[in-house]
Scaffold this motif. Sequence first.
Motif, PDB file in Angstrom:
ATOM      1  N   LYS A 182       0.851  -1.187   0.000  1.00  0.00           N
ATOM      2  CA  LYS A 182       0.000   0.000   0.000  1.00  0.00           C
ATOM      3  C   LYS A 182       0.892   1.245   0.000  1.00  0.00           C
ATOM      4  O   LYS A 182       1.679   1.460   0.919  1.00  0.00           O
ATOM      5  N   VAL A 183       0.769   2.063  -1.065  1.00  0.00           N
ATOM      6  CA  VAL A 183       1.629   3.233  -1.259  1.00  0.00           C
ATOM      7  C   VAL A 183       0.779   4.496  -1.266  1.00  0.00           C
ATOM      8  O   VAL A 183      -0.288   4.532  -1.891  1.00  0.00           O
ATOM      9  N   VAL A 184       1.268   5.542  -0.599  1.00  0.00           N
ATOM     10  CA  VAL A 184       0.605   6.846  -0.615  1.00  0.00           C
ATOM     11  C   VAL A 184       1.518   7.866  -1.287  1.00  0.00           C
ATOM     12  O   VAL A 184       2.688   8.003  -0.916  1.00  0.00           O
ATOM     13  N   LEU A 185       0.990   8.565  -2.297  1.00  0.00           N
ATOM     14  CA  LEU A 185       1.665   9.708  -2.911  1.00  0.00           C
ATOM     15  C   LEU A 185       0.987  10.972  -2.409  1.00  0.00           C
ATOM     16  O   LEU A 185      -0.246  11.069  -2.452  1.00  0.00           O
ATOM     17  N   VAL A 186       1.773  11.938  -1.950  1.00  0.00           N
ATOM     18  CA  VAL A 186       1.208  13.189  -1.446  1.00  0.00           C
ATOM     19  C   VAL A 186       1.739  14.350  -2.273  1.00  0.00           C
ATOM     20  O   VAL A 186       2.950  14.559  -2.366  1.00  0.00           O
ATOM     21  N   GLY A 187       0.832  15.105  -2.890  1.00  0.00           N
ATOM     22  CA  GLY A 187       1.236  16.256  -3.687  1.00  0.00           C
ATOM     23  C   GLY A 187       0.128  16.658  -4.639  1.00  0.00           C
ATOM     24  O   GLY A 187      -0.913  16.007  -4.717  1.00  0.00           O
ATOM     25  N   THR A 188       0.353  17.741  -5.364  1.00  0.00           N
ATOM     26  CA  THR A 188      -0.641  18.236  -6.319  1.00  0.00           C
ATOM     27  C   THR A 188      -0.510  17.471  -7.625  1.00  0.00           C
ATOM     28  O   THR A 188       0.562  17.429  -8.228  1.00  0.00           O
ATOM     29  N   ILE A 189      -1.596  16.875  -8.075  1.00  0.00           N
ATOM     30  CA  ILE A 189      -1.593  16.091  -9.304  1.00  0.00           C
ATOM     31  C   ILE A 189      -2.378  16.839 -10.375  1.00  0.00           C
ATOM     32  O   ILE A 189      -3.424  17.425 -10.099  1.00  0.00           O
TER      33      ILE A 189
ATOM     34  N   SER B 255       3.488  18.704 -10.793  1.00  0.00           N
ATOM     35  CA  SER B 255       2.145  18.126 -10.904  1.00  0.00           C
ATOM     36  C   SER B 255       2.079  17.089 -12.017  1.00  0.00           C
ATOM     37  O   SER B 255       1.446  16.033 -11.876  1.00  0.00           O
ATOM     38  N   ILE B 256       2.738  17.394 -13.132  1.00  0.00           N
ATOM     39  CA  ILE B 256       2.768  16.457 -14.256  1.00  0.00           C
ATOM     40  C   ILE B 256       3.544  15.201 -13.875  1.00  0.00           C
ATOM     41  O   ILE B 256       3.145  14.074 -14.201  1.00  0.00           O
ATOM     42  N   HIS B 257       4.662  15.389 -13.168  1.00  0.00           N
ATOM     43  CA  HIS B 257       5.466  14.238 -12.731  1.00  0.00           C
ATOM     44  C   HIS B 257       4.653  13.321 -11.822  1.00  0.00           C
ATOM     45  O   HIS B 257       4.689  12.091 -11.970  1.00  0.00           O
ATOM     46  N   ILE B 258       3.914  13.913 -10.878  1.00  0.00           N
ATOM     47  CA  ILE B 258       3.100  13.110  -9.965  1.00  0.00           C
ATOM     48  C   ILE B 258       2.040  12.343 -10.745  1.00  0.00           C
ATOM     49  O   ILE B 258       1.784  11.162 -10.478  1.00  0.00           O
ATOM     50  N   ARG B 259       1.418  13.010 -11.715  1.00  0.00           N
ATOM     51  CA  ARG B 259       0.415  12.333 -12.545  1.00  0.00           C
ATOM     52  C   ARG B 259       1.024  11.147 -13.280  1.00  0.00           C
ATOM     53  O   ARG B 259       0.463  10.038 -13.283  1.00  0.00           O
ATOM     54  N   ASN B 260       2.189  11.356 -13.897  1.00  0.00           N
ATOM     55  CA  ASN B 260       2.835  10.272 -14.638  1.00  0.00           C
ATOM     56  C   ASN B 260       3.230   9.125 -13.712  1.00  0.00           C
ATOM     57  O   ASN B 260       3.035   7.947 -14.039  1.00  0.00           O
ATOM     58  N   LEU B 261       3.799   9.472 -12.560  1.00  0.00           N
ATOM     59  CA  LEU B 261       4.221   8.450 -11.602  1.00  0.00           C
ATOM     60  C   LEU B 261       3.025   7.658 -11.088  1.00  0.00           C
ATOM     61  O   LEU B 261       3.074   6.419 -10.991  1.00  0.00           O
ATOM     62  N   ALA B 262       1.941   8.368 -10.769  1.00  0.00           N
ATOM     63  CA  ALA B 262       0.743   7.697 -10.265  1.00  0.00           C
ATOM     64  C   ALA B 262       0.157   6.760 -11.315  1.00  0.00           C
ATOM     65  O   ALA B 262      -0.246   5.626 -11.000  1.00  0.00           O
ATOM     66  N   ASN B 263       0.114   7.210 -12.562  1.00  0.00           N
ATOM     67  CA  ASN B 263      -0.441   6.372 -13.631  1.00  0.00           C
ATOM     68  C   ASN B 263       0.352   5.083 -13.804  1.00  0.00           C
ATOM     69  O   ASN B 263      -0.223   4.006 -14.022  1.00  0.00           O
ATOM     70  N   GLU B 264       1.676   5.179 -13.713  1.00  0.00           N
ATOM     71  CA  GLU B 264       2.508   3.986 -13.894  1.00  0.00           C
ATOM     72  C   GLU B 264       2.429   3.057 -12.683  1.00  0.00           C
ATOM     73  O   GLU B 264       2.354   1.836 -12.832  1.00  0.00           O
ATOM     74  N   LEU B 265       2.437   3.620 -11.478  1.00  0.00           N
ATOM     75  CA  LEU B 265       2.335   2.785 -10.280  1.00  0.00           C
ATOM     76  C   LEU B 265       0.999   2.052 -10.222  1.00  0.00           C
ATOM     77  O   LEU B 265       0.922   0.907  -9.757  1.00  0.00           O
ATOM     78  N   SER B 266      -0.054   2.712 -10.708  1.00  0.00           N
ATOM     79  CA  SER B 266      -1.385   2.102 -10.646  1.00  0.00           C
ATOM     80  C   SER B 266      -1.514   0.890 -11.563  1.00  0.00           C
ATOM     81  O   SER B 266      -2.452   0.104 -11.431  1.00  0.00           O
ATOM     82  N   LYS B 267      -0.567   0.728 -12.485  1.00  0.00           N
ATOM     83  CA  LYS B 267      -0.590  -0.422 -13.392  1.00  0.00           C
ATOM     84  C   LYS B 267      -0.020  -1.681 -12.750  1.00  0.00           C
ATOM     85  O   LYS B 267      -0.178  -2.777 -13.282  1.00  0.00           O
ATOM     86  N   LEU B 268       0.658  -1.520 -11.614  1.00  0.00           N
ATOM     87  CA  LEU B 268       1.274  -2.657 -10.936  1.00  0.00           C
ATOM     88  C   LEU B 268       0.248  -3.350 -10.046  1.00  0.00           C
ATOM     89  O   LEU B 268      -0.322  -2.731  -9.140  1.00  0.00           O
ATOM     90  N   GLU B 269       0.018  -4.620 -10.293  1.00  0.00           N
ATOM     91  CA  GLU B 269      -0.998  -5.355  -9.547  1.00  0.00           C
ATOM     92  C   GLU B 269      -0.661  -5.455  -8.065  1.00  0.00           C
ATOM     93  O   GLU B 269      -1.560  -5.509  -7.218  1.00  0.00           O
ATOM     94  N   GLU B 270       0.640  -5.479  -7.745  1.00  0.00           N
ATOM     95  CA  GLU B 270       1.036  -5.647  -6.352  1.00  0.00           C
ATOM     96  C   GLU B 270       0.982  -4.343  -5.554  1.00  0.00           C
ATOM     97  O   GLU B 270       1.231  -4.339  -4.346  1.00  0.00           O
ATOM     98  N   VAL B 271       0.654  -3.223  -6.218  1.00  0.00           N
ATOM     99  CA  VAL B 271       0.612  -1.922  -5.548  1.00  0.00           C
ATOM    100  C   VAL B 271      -0.828  -1.441  -5.410  1.00  0.00           C
ATOM    101  O   VAL B 271      -1.570  -1.374  -6.390  1.00  0.00           O
ATOM    102  N   GLN B 272      -1.203  -1.121  -4.192  1.00  0.00           N
ATOM    103  CA  GLN B 272      -2.485  -0.464  -3.930  1.00  0.00           C
ATOM    104  C   GLN B 272      -2.170   1.012  -3.700  1.00  0.00           C
ATOM    105  O   GLN B 272      -1.651   1.396  -2.656  1.00  0.00           O
ATOM    106  N   LEU B 273      -2.482   1.836  -4.690  1.00  0.00           N
ATOM    107  CA  LEU B 273      -2.023   3.226  -4.692  1.00  0.00           C
ATOM    108  C   LEU B 273      -3.093   4.187  -4.198  1.00  0.00           C
ATOM    109  O   LEU B 273      -4.243   4.140  -4.634  1.00  0.00           O
ATOM    110  N   HIS B 274      -2.670   5.086  -3.302  1.00  0.00           N
ATOM    111  CA  HIS B 274      -3.524   6.171  -2.826  1.00  0.00           C
ATOM    112  C   HIS B 274      -2.800   7.489  -3.085  1.00  0.00           C
ATOM    113  O   HIS B 274      -1.622   7.633  -2.742  1.00  0.00           O
ATOM    114  N   VAL B 275      -3.491   8.449  -3.689  1.00  0.00           N
ATOM    115  CA  VAL B 275      -2.931   9.777  -3.940  1.00  0.00           C
ATOM    116  C   VAL B 275      -3.701  10.790  -3.102  1.00  0.00           C
ATOM    117  O   VAL B 275      -4.934  10.843  -3.156  1.00  0.00           O
ATOM    118  N   ILE B 276      -2.978  11.579  -2.315  1.00  0.00           N
ATOM    119  CA  ILE B 276      -3.598  12.640  -1.513  1.00  0.00           C
ATOM    120  C   ILE B 276      -3.224  13.974  -2.132  1.00  0.00           C
ATOM    121  O   ILE B 276      -2.047  14.312  -2.261  1.00  0.00           O
TER     122      ILE B 276
END
Length: 297
Positions: free
Chosen positions: A2-9, A16-37
């Motif tokens: 379970k991963v939390v990203l904190v920042g403006t997306i 903001s663009i970097h966070i969006r790109n990182l979040a999109n790629e992490l969300s593709k990993l089945e072993e990662v449950q991603l939360h963005v705040i």
Amino acid sequence: MKVVLVGTIGDIGGPSIHIRNLANELSKLEEVQLHVITKGEEDKIMKQGNMTIHVLRFFGFYILGEIIHAWRVQNKISEIDPDVVHYQGISPYVLFHHKYPSVLTVHGIFSVEIPLRMGGWKYFVFGLPRILLERMVLCKVKNIIAVSPYVKEIIASRANTRIRVIPNGIDKDFFNITEEEQSNRLLFAGSINAVKGLLTLLKALKKVKNSIPSAKLVIAGDVKDSNYFSILMRFIKNYGLENNVIYKGPLKKNTLIKEYQKCSICILPSKMETMGIVLLEAMASCKPVIATNVGGI
């Protein structure tokens, strides 16, 4: 995990663009449950595939608003109970750190950027508190990522931990060329403030116009400093550049990609950049770039 990203997306602004790109790629990993705040105008929770976005209303009361937001962010982190927290950018919520393992990515350097953006009473009221915040955060955090060797060099003496350099990535869509290039079309993409050096670019355009009357400068970005924007508009009017400058405002990703592809050169005349993600996007679009030799560029 379970991963939390904190920042403006979002679609505007390098971090903001970097966070969006990182979040999109992490969300593709089945072993990662991603939360963005992130922050917004109202509290809400959105589900996008394997990613949950928690939007917390931001109360814009300057320092008080930042403290309230920091407290709410940490409460949300406790509620999620993650395995690791990834903070994006220096902010007060990093100081309210919990028991969870964490890492901080440093995108900008307040102590370098703020003196270039503001002076006088604004520096003491708005700038100095952020510089002091930066010092406290860098002393507290145990794991730091710098987006460029330049950032690492600047913050190394202020941080009490090991710093790793991991450059920002870009969306692979920038590599897809679908638009035809237009000759003598220049592009500036970025926020509009004094640090970005747009006035210098307009002065250069005035000279270019003498030999290439058809030259066009497309400006794509949001206005961060209205006074500086007014100076730019007066310069354009005073020197008859109305037919040579096209202001597009802030652009979403797909529209910005088309602007990269249509331009013949991308220009970034900044007085300071920690990395310059727009240059990476332009080069991915097979465009030559002109930039000032500053900071992380």
